[in-house]
Design a protein around this motif. Structure first.
Motif, PDB file in Angstrom:
ATOM      1  N   PHE A   1       0.825  -1.269  -0.152  1.00  0.00           N
ATOM      2  CA  PHE A   1      -0.070  -0.015  -0.006  1.00  0.00           C
ATOM      3  C   PHE A   1       0.738   1.316  -0.002  1.00  0.00           C
ATOM      4  CE2 PHE A   1      -3.396  -2.593   2.607  1.00  0.00           C
ATOM      5  CZ  PHE A   1      -3.767  -3.296   1.344  1.00  0.00           C
TER       6      PHE A   1
ATOM      7  N   ALA B   1      -2.404   0.498   6.989  1.00  0.00           N
ATOM      8  CA  ALA B   1      -3.501  -0.028   6.171  1.00  0.00           C
ATOM      9  C   ALA B   1      -4.653   0.943   6.723  1.00  0.00           C
ATOM     10  CB  ALA B   1      -3.768  -1.486   6.785  1.00  0.00           C
TER      11      ALA B   1
ATOM     12  N   LEU C   1      -5.505   2.563   3.131  1.00  0.00           N
ATOM     13  CA  LEU C   1      -6.332   1.785   2.287  1.00  0.00           C
ATOM     14  C   LEU C   1      -7.382   2.793   2.007  1.00  0.00           C
ATOM     15  CD1 LEU C   1      -6.825  -0.814   1.046  1.00  0.00           C
ATOM     16  CD2 LEU C   1      -7.588  -1.878   3.389  1.00  0.00           C
TER      17      LEU C   1
ATOM     18  N   ALA D   1     -12.182  -0.133   2.676  1.00  0.00           N
ATOM     19  CA  ALA D   1     -11.054  -0.398   3.870  1.00  0.00           C
ATOM     20  C   ALA D   1     -11.879  -0.933   4.839  1.00  0.00           C
ATOM     21  CB  ALA D   1     -10.460   1.133   3.942  1.00  0.00           C
TER      22      ALA D   1
ATOM     23  N   LEU E   1      -7.443  -1.909  -5.331  1.00  0.00           N
ATOM     24  CA  LEU E   1      -5.984  -2.011  -4.617  1.00  0.00           C
ATOM     25  C   LEU E   1      -4.813  -2.062  -5.565  1.00  0.00           C
ATOM     26  CD1 LEU E   1      -8.322  -2.434  -2.692  1.00  0.00           C
ATOM     27  CD2 LEU E   1      -6.492  -4.322  -1.284  1.00  0.00           C
TER      28      LEU E   1
END
Length: 245
Positions: free
Chosen positions: A112, A140, A144, A153, A173
């Protein structure tokens, strides 16, 4: 150059850093974090596009659980992995993640942190940390939502659901699914290398700026580029080519 857990290769158009603990599914341990910091220091001083990949058909199966089990509150507050991944994301030139096999937990969070993610059909990506009694705390929870939106997310992080490549593509993603993600990442890096490095770095800075800074930051970055000799050279060459047609 090999730096313990990272196999680092310098090329004209990019630097390739391969997570190299295949016997542990390239689990991210403290040595990996140390190597990432060392590599970032090099790329901050001498900017180049970075490609992140994993050895043995796996990107990274997660953080090293044996080390995580021993960490305590003070370790969490240090943000060991989060700090390294933030440094990767902040590199001046683009970061491309070539993903195959597992990209789980810390492996997903390192992915990410990249600007561009390309995946093999074998990809399995997600954050199973709550099943181990912890949360995804190395990027994250904020990256995300920026990548795929809050709803996606929340779905992924609160259920610990693992996505295959097709669903990761559908949800944003990853931007491409290809048979050979490393070859695709190299092709992207070579495409970037043909562009003006200053313009690429300015674009990355603008992309990273908060919404409140736009359009001011775009004008500031463009004002520098408008005065650059490279802009003059490239535009002159473009006009001369068009005139010859």
């Amino acid at each position: 150059m090999t730096t313990g857990t990272l196999r680092v290769e310098r090329h004209d158009a990019y630097v390739l850093a391969t997570l190299d603990r295949p016997e542990r599914r390239n689990a991210i341990d403290q040595a990996t974090i140390d190597d990432l910091h060392a590599l970032c220091a090099e790329l901050e001083a001498t900017p180049a596009t970075l490609i992140l990949a994993g050895a043995g058909g796996v990107f990274a199966g997660g953080a090293d659980i044996a080390q995580l089990r021993e960490r305590r509150a003070t370790d969490a507050l240090r943000g060991i992995n989060a700090t390294a991944f933030a440094r990767v994301h902040a590199l001046p030139m683009p970061v491309i993640a070539a993903l195959e096999g597992f990209a789980l937990g810390g492996g997903a969070e390192l992915a990410f942190a990249a600007d561009i993610r390309v995946a093999a059909p074998t990809l399995r990506i997600g954050n199973p940390e709550p099943g181990l009694g912890i949360m995804a705390a190395a990027g994250a929870t904020w990256r995300l939502p920026e990548i795929a939106g809050y709803g996606v997310a929340a779905d992924l992080l609160l259920t610990a659901r693992i996505l295959d490549a097709d669903e990761a593509l559908r949800l944003g993603l990853v931007s491409r699914v290809v048979d050979d993600p490393l070859a695709e990442a190299i092709a992207i890096a070579e495409q970037i290398a043909a562009l003006d490095a200053a313009a690429i770095q300015a674009t990355k800075r603008a992309l990273a700026a908060p919404r409140a800074d736009h359009p001011r930051i775009d004008g500031e970055e463009q004002s520098v580029l408008f005065e650059s000799p490279e802009k003059e050279r490239r535009m002159t060459e473009f006009l001369e080519r068009r005139a010859r047609r």
